[in-house]
Design a protein around this motif. Structure first.
Motif, short mmCIF file in Angstrom:
data_model
loop_
_atom_site.label_atom_id
_atom_site.label_comp_id
_atom_site.label_asym_id
_atom_site.label_seq_id
_atom_site.Cartn_x
_atom_site.Cartn_y
_atom_site.Cartn_z
N THR A 53 30.35 63.12 30.61
CA THR A 53 29.45 63.53 29.53
C THR A 53 30.24 63.81 28.26
O THR A 53 29.75 63.57 27.16
CB THR A 53 28.62 64.77 29.93
OG1 THR A 53 29.47 65.75 30.53
CG2 THR A 53 27.51 64.39 30.89
N GLY A 54 31.49 64.28 28.40
CA GLY A 54 32.35 64.48 27.23
C GLY A 54 32.60 63.15 26.51
O GLY A 54 32.52 63.07 25.28
N MET B 1 31.30 71.03 19.89
CA MET B 1 32.45 70.58 20.67
C MET B 1 33.75 71.08 20.06
O MET B 1 34.64 71.55 20.77
CB MET B 1 32.46 69.05 20.78
CG MET B 1 31.34 68.51 21.61
SD MET B 1 31.23 66.72 21.50
CE MET B 1 32.61 66.23 22.53
N MET C 281 21.80 67.61 27.23
CA MET C 281 22.69 67.08 28.27
C MET C 281 21.88 66.52 29.44
O MET C 281 22.23 65.46 29.99
CB MET C 281 23.64 68.18 28.78
CG MET C 281 24.60 68.73 27.75
SD MET C 281 25.45 67.49 26.75
CE MET C 281 26.28 66.50 27.99
N GLN D 266 21.63 73.03 34.40
CA GLN D 266 22.04 71.63 34.60
C GLN D 266 22.10 71.28 36.08
O GLN D 266 21.81 70.15 36.48
CB GLN D 266 23.39 71.35 33.93
CG GLN D 266 23.32 71.41 32.40
CD GLN D 266 24.64 71.09 31.71
OE1 GLN D 266 25.58 70.58 32.31
NE2 GLN D 266 24.73 71.41 30.42
N LEU E 8 29.49 62.09 24.65
CA LEU E 8 29.34 62.85 23.39
C LEU E 8 30.36 62.38 22.35
O LEU E 8 30.01 62.19 21.19
CB LEU E 8 29.51 64.35 23.66
CG LEU E 8 28.40 65.01 24.49
CD1 LEU E 8 28.79 66.44 24.87
CD2 LEU E 8 27.08 65.01 23.72
N ARG E 9 31.61 62.16 22.78
CA ARG E 9 32.63 61.72 21.81
C ARG E 9 32.28 60.36 21.22
O ARG E 9 32.50 60.11 20.04
CB ARG E 9 34.02 61.69 22.47
CG ARG E 9 34.67 63.08 22.56
CD ARG E 9 36.09 63.03 23.10
NE ARG E 9 36.11 62.76 24.53
CZ ARG E 9 35.94 63.71 25.47
NH1 ARG E 9 35.78 64.96 25.14
NH2 ARG E 9 35.97 63.38 26.74
N ARG F 66 27.44 71.73 34.03
CA ARG F 66 28.31 72.82 33.58
C ARG F 66 27.60 74.16 33.60
O ARG F 66 28.23 75.19 33.39
CB ARG F 66 28.78 72.55 32.15
CG ARG F 66 30.14 71.86 32.02
CD ARG F 66 30.39 71.63 30.55
NE ARG F 66 31.76 71.53 30.18
CZ ARG F 66 32.44 70.39 30.04
NH1 ARG F 66 31.88 69.24 30.32
NH2 ARG F 66 33.69 70.41 29.63
N VAL G 298 27.11 72.03 24.54
CA VAL G 298 25.93 71.39 23.96
C VAL G 298 24.73 71.80 24.81
O VAL G 298 24.86 72.04 26.02
CB VAL G 298 26.14 69.85 23.93
CG1 VAL G 298 24.90 69.12 23.45
CG2 VAL G 298 27.35 69.50 23.05
N ARG H 20 42.81 65.69 20.02
CA ARG H 20 41.40 66.08 20.13
C ARG H 20 41.17 67.36 19.37
O ARG H 20 41.92 68.31 19.52
CB ARG H 20 41.04 66.30 21.62
CG ARG H 20 40.52 65.06 22.30
CD ARG H 20 40.29 65.28 23.77
NE ARG H 20 39.39 66.40 24.07
CZ ARG H 20 38.77 66.54 25.23
NH1 ARG H 20 38.92 65.64 26.17
NH2 ARG H 20 37.99 67.58 25.46
N GLY I 82 32.22 66.41 34.28
CA GLY I 82 31.89 67.30 33.15
C GLY I 82 30.43 67.72 33.14
O GLY I 82 29.97 68.35 32.19
N TYR I 83 29.71 67.38 34.17
CA TYR I 83 28.29 67.72 34.31
C TYR I 83 27.98 67.84 35.79
O TYR I 83 28.43 66.97 36.55
CB TYR I 83 27.42 66.64 33.67
CG TYR I 83 25.93 66.91 33.77
CD1 TYR I 83 25.23 67.46 32.72
CD2 TYR I 83 25.24 66.60 34.94
CE1 TYR I 83 23.86 67.71 32.82
CE2 TYR I 83 23.89 66.86 35.06
CZ TYR I 83 23.21 67.41 34.00
OH TYR I 83 21.87 67.66 34.09
N GLY J 256 32.26 75.16 22.39
CA GLY J 256 31.00 75.62 23.00
C GLY J 256 30.38 74.54 23.87
O GLY J 256 30.94 73.45 24.03
P1 AMP Z 1 34.95 67.29 28.38
O1 AMP Z 1 35.48 65.98 27.92
O2 AMP Z 1 34.22 67.22 29.70
O3 AMP Z 1 36.01 68.37 28.37
O4 AMP Z 1 33.83 67.76 27.32
C1 AMP Z 1 34.18 68.00 25.97
C2 AMP Z 1 33.13 68.88 25.31
O5 AMP Z 1 31.86 68.21 25.34
C3 AMP Z 1 32.87 70.21 26.00
O6 AMP Z 1 33.79 71.21 25.61
C4 AMP Z 1 31.45 70.52 25.52
O7 AMP Z 1 31.45 70.95 24.17
C5 AMP Z 1 30.80 69.14 25.54
N1 AMP Z 1 30.19 68.86 26.87
C6 AMP Z 1 30.54 67.89 27.76
N2 AMP Z 1 29.77 67.92 28.85
C7 AMP Z 1 28.89 68.95 28.67
C8 AMP Z 1 27.87 69.53 29.47
N3 AMP Z 1 27.59 69.06 30.70
N4 AMP Z 1 27.19 70.58 28.94
C9 AMP Z 1 27.45 71.07 27.71
N5 AMP Z 1 28.44 70.59 26.92
C10 AMP Z 1 29.16 69.54 27.39
#
Ligand code: AMP
Length: 192
Positions: free
Chosen positions: A31-32, A53, A64, A92, A35-36, A88, A59, A133, A85-86, A57
């Protein structure tokens, strides 16, 4: 195989997720990364997520949950998937339960990668230097670790209670950790 990979920021989830996905021939869904990609493309979601991000924090759950429901409905997930990453947060967890219920399928295992805090902070500092990052700043690292402890680590108990948790040490060479994970998950695969 339908899998989740969990662990604190810096535990090596993303790296290991790719190897696990290849091993079981399933898509790794981060999921990260989703979002990226939205941030990079400047989509409305990306514009909304960017600041959250960068500050470390989370999202919002509704956003999500929608992203994951759409992604799991794609054809390549029919043979299984690995979510990285999900979930979290507890809402969810409920959302993914519902998505899987509706599809009439169940998780096979939830992999927990365990790494202690000192090691994590030092890894994240190195990643900040090499990848740049913007959520790897000192302050954001601290916020993300705390959020993980407060909001995400309780999920491990939920999955432990369901008998799904597979705990593996994430300390050591990447390939050593991968081998450990394969051994643990292969046991689940043969049992199921
Ligand atoms: P990650 O790459 O999994 O470390 O995610 C990077 C950032 O994306 C996290 O620090 C959150 O801000 C956001 N993010 C990713 N997955 C989620 C999720 N399941 N719920 C909320 N925010 C998320």
């Amino acid at each position: 195989m339908r899998l989740l990979i969990m662990g604190p920021p810096g535990a090596g989830k993303g790296t290991q997720a790719k190897s696990i996905a290849e091993h079981f021939d399933i898509p790794a869904i981060s999921t990260g990364d989703i979002l990226r990609a939205n941030v990079a493309d400047g989509t409305p979601l990306g514009l909304e997520a960017q600041r959250i991000m960068a500050e470390g924090g989370y999202v919002g759950d509704d956003i999500m949950n929608g992203i994951v429901a759409d992604r799991l409905a794609e054809d390549d997930c029919a043979k299984g998937f690995l979510l990285d990453g999900y979930p979290r947060t507890l809402p969810q967890v409920e959302a993914v339960d519902e998505i899987l219920d509706r599809a009439g399928v169940e998780l096979d295992a939830v992999l927990s990668l365990r790494v202690d805090v000192e090691e994590l902070v030092s890894r994240l500092r190195k990643r900040a230097e090499s990848e740049g990052r913007d959520d790897d700043s000192e302050q954001a690292i601290r916020v993300r670790q705390q959020k993980y402890l407060d909001e995400t680590s309780p999920l491990l108990d939920v999955y432990r209670d369901r008998g799904l948790l597979v705990e593996v040490s994430g300390v050591g060479d990447v390939s050593e950790v991968t081998e450990r994970i394969f051994q643990a998950l292969d046991r689940v695969a043969t049992a199921s």
